[in-house]
Design a protein around this motif. Structure first.
Motif, PDB file in Angstrom:
ATOM      1  N   GLU A 394      37.748  36.203  30.306  1.00 16.89           N
ATOM      2  CA  GLU A 394      36.538  37.530  30.478  1.00 16.89           C
ATOM      3  C   GLU A 394      35.543  36.994  31.210  1.00 16.89           C
ATOM      4  OE1 GLU A 394      35.645  39.065  26.508  1.00 16.89           O
ATOM      5  OE2 GLU A 394      37.388  39.786  26.116  1.00 16.89           O
ATOM      6  N   MET A 395      35.121  35.733  31.088  1.00 15.79           N
ATOM      7  CA  MET A 395      34.327  34.760  32.216  1.00 15.79           C
ATOM      8  C   MET A 395      34.375  35.423  33.520  1.00 15.79           C
ATOM      9  SD  MET A 395      32.715  31.887  29.165  1.00 15.79           S
ATOM     10  CE  MET A 395      31.182  31.625  30.332  1.00 15.79           C
ATOM     11  N   ALA A 396      35.327  34.355  33.910  1.00 13.28           N
ATOM     12  CA  ALA A 396      36.180  35.043  35.665  1.00 13.28           C
ATOM     13  C   ALA A 396      35.799  37.060  35.495  1.00 13.28           C
ATOM     14  CB  ALA A 396      37.077  34.344  35.202  1.00 13.28           C
ATOM     15  N   TYR A 397      36.098  37.313  34.521  1.00 10.55           N
ATOM     16  CA  TYR A 397      36.011  39.544  35.303  1.00 10.55           C
ATOM     17  C   TYR A 397      35.485  40.006  35.576  1.00 10.55           C
ATOM     18  CZ  TYR A 397      37.459  43.708  34.157  1.00 10.55           C
ATOM     19  OH  TYR A 397      37.778  44.964  34.223  1.00 10.55           O
ATOM     20  N   SER A 398      34.054  39.140  34.534  1.00 10.43           N
ATOM     21  CA  SER A 398      32.632  39.322  34.948  1.00 10.43           C
ATOM     22  C   SER A 398      32.146  38.594  36.042  1.00 10.43           C
ATOM     23  CB  SER A 398      31.886  38.746  33.840  1.00 10.43           C
ATOM     24  OG  SER A 398      31.721  37.657  33.935  1.00 10.43           O
ATOM     25  N   ILE A 399      32.487  37.939  36.714  1.00 13.49           N
ATOM     26  CA  ILE A 399      32.067  37.563  37.963  1.00 13.49           C
ATOM     27  C   ILE A 399      33.002  38.485  39.024  1.00 13.49           C
ATOM     28  CG2 ILE A 399      32.798  35.634  39.797  1.00 13.49           C
ATOM     29  CD1 ILE A 399      32.058  34.130  37.214  1.00 13.49           C
ATOM     30  N   ASN A 400      34.213  38.906  39.068  1.00 17.60           N
ATOM     31  CA  ASN A 400      35.312  39.437  40.126  1.00 17.60           C
ATOM     32  C   ASN A 400      36.130  40.801  39.267  1.00 17.60           C
ATOM     33  OD1 ASN A 400      37.245  39.817  42.007  1.00 17.60           O
ATOM     34  ND2 ASN A 400      38.150  38.135  42.397  1.00 17.60           N
ATOM     35  N   LYS A 401      35.846  41.596  39.146  1.00 18.89           N
ATOM     36  CA  LYS A 401      36.482  42.644  38.826  1.00 18.89           C
ATOM     37  C   LYS A 401      37.841  43.189  39.490  1.00 18.89           C
ATOM     38  CE  LYS A 401      32.949  44.166  35.387  1.00 18.89           C
ATOM     39  NZ  LYS A 401      31.632  42.423  35.453  1.00 18.89           N
ATOM     40  N   THR A 402      37.745  42.804  40.231  1.00 18.83           N
ATOM     41  CA  THR A 402      38.671  43.090  41.360  1.00 18.83           C
ATOM     42  C   THR A 402      40.134  42.675  41.817  1.00 18.83           C
ATOM     43  OG1 THR A 402      37.922  42.428  43.364  1.00 18.83           O
ATOM     44  CG2 THR A 402      37.608  44.323  43.071  1.00 18.83           C
ATOM     45  N   ASP A 403      39.496  41.005  41.668  1.00 15.73           N
ATOM     46  CA  ASP A 403      41.393  39.675  41.469  1.00 15.73           C
ATOM     47  C   ASP A 403      42.030  40.219  40.760  1.00 15.73           C
ATOM     48  OD1 ASP A 403      41.992  37.273  42.768  1.00 15.73           O
ATOM     49  OD2 ASP A 403      42.828  37.590  41.002  1.00 15.73           O
ATOM     50  N   PRO A 404      43.602  40.998  41.469  1.00 18.96           N
ATOM     51  CA  PRO A 404      44.906  41.118  40.912  1.00 18.96           C
ATOM     52  C   PRO A 404      45.518  40.780  39.764  1.00 18.96           C
ATOM     53  CG  PRO A 404      45.295  40.863  43.087  1.00 18.96           C
ATOM     54  CD  PRO A 404      43.666  41.148  42.805  1.00 18.96           C
ATOM     55  N   LEU A 405      45.050  38.745  40.513  1.00 15.96           N
ATOM     56  CA  LEU A 405      46.148  38.102  39.015  1.00 15.96           C
ATOM     57  C   LEU A 405      45.210  38.135  37.863  1.00 15.96           C
ATOM     58  CD1 LEU A 405      47.893  35.341  41.528  1.00 15.96           C
ATOM     59  CD2 LEU A 405      49.173  37.625  39.850  1.00 15.96           C
ATOM     60  N   LEU A 406      44.478  38.191  38.308  1.00 17.67           N
ATOM     61  CA  LEU A 406      42.946  37.641  36.855  1.00 17.67           C
ATOM     62  C   LEU A 406      42.861  39.528  36.101  1.00 17.67           C
ATOM     63  CD1 LEU A 406      39.647  36.845  35.916  1.00 17.67           C
ATOM     64  CD2 LEU A 406      39.765  38.926  35.521  1.00 17.67           C
ATOM     65  N   LEU A 407      43.327  40.412  36.480  1.00 14.03           N
ATOM     66  CA  LEU A 407      43.352  41.214  35.819  1.00 14.03           C
ATOM     67  C   LEU A 407      45.078  41.711  34.931  1.00 14.03           C
ATOM     68  CD1 LEU A 407      42.385  43.813  38.833  1.00 14.03           C
ATOM     69  CD2 LEU A 407      40.973  43.849  36.498  1.00 14.03           C
ATOM     70  N   THR A 408      46.105  40.867  35.811  1.00 12.47           N
ATOM     71  CA  THR A 408      47.670  41.013  35.212  1.00 12.47           C
ATOM     72  C   THR A 408      46.785  39.940  33.646  1.00 12.47           C
ATOM     73  OG1 THR A 408      48.444  41.348  37.195  1.00 12.47           O
ATOM     74  CG2 THR A 408      50.034  40.737  35.342  1.00 12.47           C
ATOM     75  N   THR A 409      46.186  38.886  33.842  1.00 13.42           N
ATOM     76  CA  THR A 409      46.372  38.158  33.347  1.00 13.42           C
ATOM     77  C   THR A 409      45.144  38.690  31.622  1.00 13.42           C
ATOM     78  OG1 THR A 409      46.582  35.651  34.268  1.00 13.42           O
ATOM     79  CG2 THR A 409      45.489  35.518  32.216  1.00 13.42           C
ATOM     80  N   LEU A 410      44.825  39.317  32.091  1.00 14.58           N
ATOM     81  CA  LEU A 410      43.327  39.751  30.921  1.00 14.58           C
ATOM     82  C   LEU A 410      44.592  40.655  30.266  1.00 14.58           C
ATOM     83  CD1 LEU A 410      41.285  39.733  29.507  1.00 14.58           C
ATOM     84  CD2 LEU A 410      40.128  40.859  31.912  1.00 14.58           C
ATOM     85  N   GLY A 411      45.146  41.646  30.903  1.00  4.29           N
ATOM     86  CA  GLY A 411      45.829  42.293  30.359  1.00  4.29           C
ATOM     87  C   GLY A 411      47.482  42.006  29.848  1.00  4.29           C
ATOM     88  N   ASN A 412      48.094  41.205  30.068  1.00  2.76           N
ATOM     89  CA  ASN A 412      48.535  40.818  29.089  1.00  2.76           C
ATOM     90  C   ASN A 412      47.974  39.789  27.997  1.00  2.76           C
ATOM     91  OD1 ASN A 412      50.722  40.616  30.648  1.00  2.76           O
ATOM     92  ND2 ASN A 412      50.333  39.184  32.246  1.00  2.76           N
ATOM     93  N   LEU A 413      46.555  39.143  28.202  1.00  6.69           N
ATOM     94  CA  LEU A 413      45.650  38.670  26.180  1.00  6.69           C
ATOM     95  C   LEU A 413      45.029  40.014  25.770  1.00  6.69           C
ATOM     96  CD1 LEU A 413      43.440  35.935  28.191  1.00  6.69           C
ATOM     97  CD2 LEU A 413      45.219  35.683  26.843  1.00  6.69           C
ATOM     98  N   TYR A 414      45.078  40.899  25.847  1.00 10.38           N
ATOM     99  CA  TYR A 414      44.715  42.177  25.347  1.00 10.38           C
ATOM    100  C   TYR A 414      46.489  42.961  25.078  1.00 10.38           C
ATOM    101  CZ  TYR A 414      40.248  42.477  27.490  1.00 10.38           C
ATOM    102  OH  TYR A 414      38.938  42.195  28.107  1.00 10.38           O
ATOM    103  N   LEU A 415      47.227  42.830  25.404  1.00 12.66           N
ATOM    104  CA  LEU A 415      48.277  42.738  24.859  1.00 12.66           C
ATOM    105  C   LEU A 415      49.077  42.734  23.778  1.00 12.66           C
ATOM    106  CD1 LEU A 415      50.466  45.699  25.658  1.00 12.66           C
ATOM    107  CD2 LEU A 415      51.788  43.866  27.012  1.00 12.66           C
TER     108      LEU A 415
END
Length: 585
Positions: A394-415
């Motif tokens: 989530e800290m990485a996400y606060s820096i870059n909200k558009t990176d597709p791999l990060l979005l996917t990884t964070l999505g899997n964590l939420y899931l």
């Protein structure tokens, strides 16, 4: 999803002018040692330059592999993406009416701390002749890089003959070298007003223009130095850097080679010559000159970093790691270097050794996107701590909200934590950034299963497999979907395909165990339960295996597993059923 699906973000791997240029980042799939084809290596490099905003260089490299792969749809797609990004950047700059300047952190060439030798003046000789002698002596010191002794002699020469423009010009340069830029520039301008051809006055002005990033004017002044019969190793070095930044790599190479002729022990010239050769796709000479820089100065960290980078891109992770670790001895606070060390350990299949380096990188720079992302992944797959993984990702996400791999990884964590709608939103955003990201389609499929929509999930898993036929997590998802529909033979088929792709997939093996159990095939069920437990023991799996053993008539073995649960997992949610089974047996 299983560990093998984890992604690394690589901090700045790529050969660059470390003295001058910032690094981008790019992504590699984690999975231990792997051998990339020449095409794949160049594709990785193209993406590095694209992410860095160096679109011309990215297109240059893409052209090299296009000739060998003219019908490759991935190359064509990437070309269109680069051209589009380049066009967007040009349009944005036009709208803002900005003059784009190269904004590059340059390393100052330090003035050596030399012992100043006494300046001797022969009072029996003509004063002007002594002044000339001291000037020539100063020039000799200057050409050796001894600014302090040169400066002393120029100063004394001017005391003897204050009107000698040649001495004033040279003195302006040593004044510049000693840090008094304003005085040096004033002196140089005074000299040139009466003698427009004085080489050292031009050298002073060219150096000041260089420091102010006015590179065209700097080159113009340096050319006047040469045309007026003088030369200087630092000047040639700076000319090489300017040409490198202009992507005129042959010219840069020529200047660095001339610099080395003038000063054979100047390690930075060898280092930058290595960079020029690399940019000309001459990897062997790049390695040669990086190694030469190290042989001159074994504590110079940057050539180690770039040698490590070359070896990394070649798939030689042992050599890459050795060079990165050596660089780390001399550069402890380089967070990008720490990420590279972590990446190398990950590639060597030693993620537990990678994790501390990601943590150190984050401690040095809490805004290092690659370090945060990889540290989050380390917590997820090494420590199996989803809470800490979520924190850093989530800290990485606060820096870059558009990176597709990060979005996917964070999505899997939420899931994984049951936040289905949040995960779906992130997977959707990931596909907006990259609509060929199979992991995002797989994530959506699992989200639909969580929502109880197994049939709808199938199209997303199939879409993922159409992009990447080796996506074993998509096969697991199809297995789960079939299992949810009671189609156990189909589930077994998909779990088996997942296991073919990744032999030690815990999810695939435990899925096979459950599916065979549902079919009443206790022999196969027991075999797969035991295999899954060997990979990752959980009280739930132990309980399910004990139940199957009991049904198959092997009560003694069932009792052993019930006892194991009671001893190791006393807080297991089904502990009452375990105790009851033990009483009945």
């Amino acid at each position: 999803m299983d560990n093998k699906g984890k992604f690394l973000i690589l901090g700045g791997i790529g050969i660059i002018l470390v003295l001058l240029l910032g690094l981008g980042i790019f992504f590699i799939t984690k999975g231990g040692k792997s051998s990339l084809s020449e095409r794949d290596k160049i594709m990785e490099l193209v993406r590095v330059y694209m992410n860095e905003g160096d679109y011309d260089r990215a297109l240059d490299y893409l052209d090299k592999i296009f000739l060998s792969n003219p019908n490759d749809p991935e190359i064509e797609k990437l070309r269109k993406e680069i051209i589009q990004k380049k066009k967007q950047k040009e349009e944005e700059l036009t709208k803002r009416e900005l003059t784009v300047k190269v904004d590059i952190p340059k390393e100052k060439i330090p003035v050596p701390e030399t012992k100043v030798e006494p300046v001797k003046v022969d009072k029996t000789k003509d004063i002007k002749e002594e002044a000339k002698r001291l000037y020539k002596e100063g020039i000799e010191y200057l050409k050796k890089g001894d600014v302090n002794n040169a400066d002393e002699r120029f100063e004394k020469s001017l005391e003897l003959n204050k009107d000698d423009n040649n001495v004033k010009g040279a003195y302006s340069y040593t004044t510049y070298k000693k840090g008094n830029t304003q005085k040096a520039l004033q002196m140089a301008n005074e000299v040139l007003s009466s003698d427009p051809n004085d080489p050292y006055a031009h050298l002073t002005k060219g150096s000041v223009f260089y420091d102010n990033s006015d590179y065209d004017k700097s080159l113009d002044e340096f050319e006047k130095v040469i045309s007026n019969g003088e030369d200087d190793y630092e000047m040639r070095y700076k000319m090489g850097i300017i040409y490198y930044m202009k992507k005129m790599y042959d010219d840069a190479k020529r200047e660095f080679q001339k610099c080395i002729e003038l000063k054979p022990d100047f390690e930075r010239a060898y280092y930058n010559l290595g960079l020029a050769y690399y940019s000309l796709n001459d990897v062997d000479n790049a390695k040669k000159y990086f190694s030469s820089a190290i042989s001159i100065n074994p504590t110079y960290s940057k050539p180690y970093i770039n040698l490590g980078t070359i070896y990394y891109l070649e798939g030689n992770y042992e050599n890459a790691l050795n060079n990165f670790l050596t660089a780390y001895k001399y550069e402890k606070q380089n967070d990008s270097l720490l990420v590279k060390i972590g990446n190398s350990y990950d590639k060597l299949g030693q993620p537990e050794k990678a994790m501390p380096y990601y943590a150190m990188a984050v401690k040095i720079n809490s805004k290092n996107f690659a370090a945060l992302y990889n540290l989050g992944n380390s917590y997820l797959f090494v420590k199996e701590d989803p809470t800490m993984a979520r924190k850093y990702i989530e800290m990485a996400y606060s820096i870059n909200k558009t990176d597709p791999l990060l979005l996917t990884t964070l999505g899997n964590l939420y899931l994984k934590e049951g936040e289905v709608e949040k995960s779906l939103s992130l997977f959707t955003e990931a596909l907006k950034a990259d609509n060929n990201l199979n992991e995002a389609y797989t994530g959506i499929g699992f989200a639909y299963i969580k929502k109880g929509k197994s049939q709808e999930s199938v199209k997303f898993f199939n879409k993922a497999l159409s992009i990447n036929p080796n996506d074993y997590n998509a096969y697991i998802g199809l297995g789960d979907a079939m299992f949810g529909e009671g189609l156990y033979d189909e589930a077994i088929s998909y779990y088996s395909k997942a296991k073919e792709k990744f032999q030690n997939s815990y999810r695939a093996i435990s899925g096979l165990a459950k599916a065979y159990a549902k079919k009443g095939d206790y022999k196969n069920a027991i075999q797969y339960y035991q295999e899954a437990i060997g990979i990752k023991e959980t009280p739930e799996l132990l309980f399910e295996l004990a139940l199957i053993l009991e049904k198959s008539g092997d009560k003694n073995s069932a009792m052993e597993y019930y006892k194991r649960i009671k001893e190791k997992y006393p807080n297991f949610e089904k502990i009452d059923l375990v105790n009851k089974s033990l009483e009945n047996l």
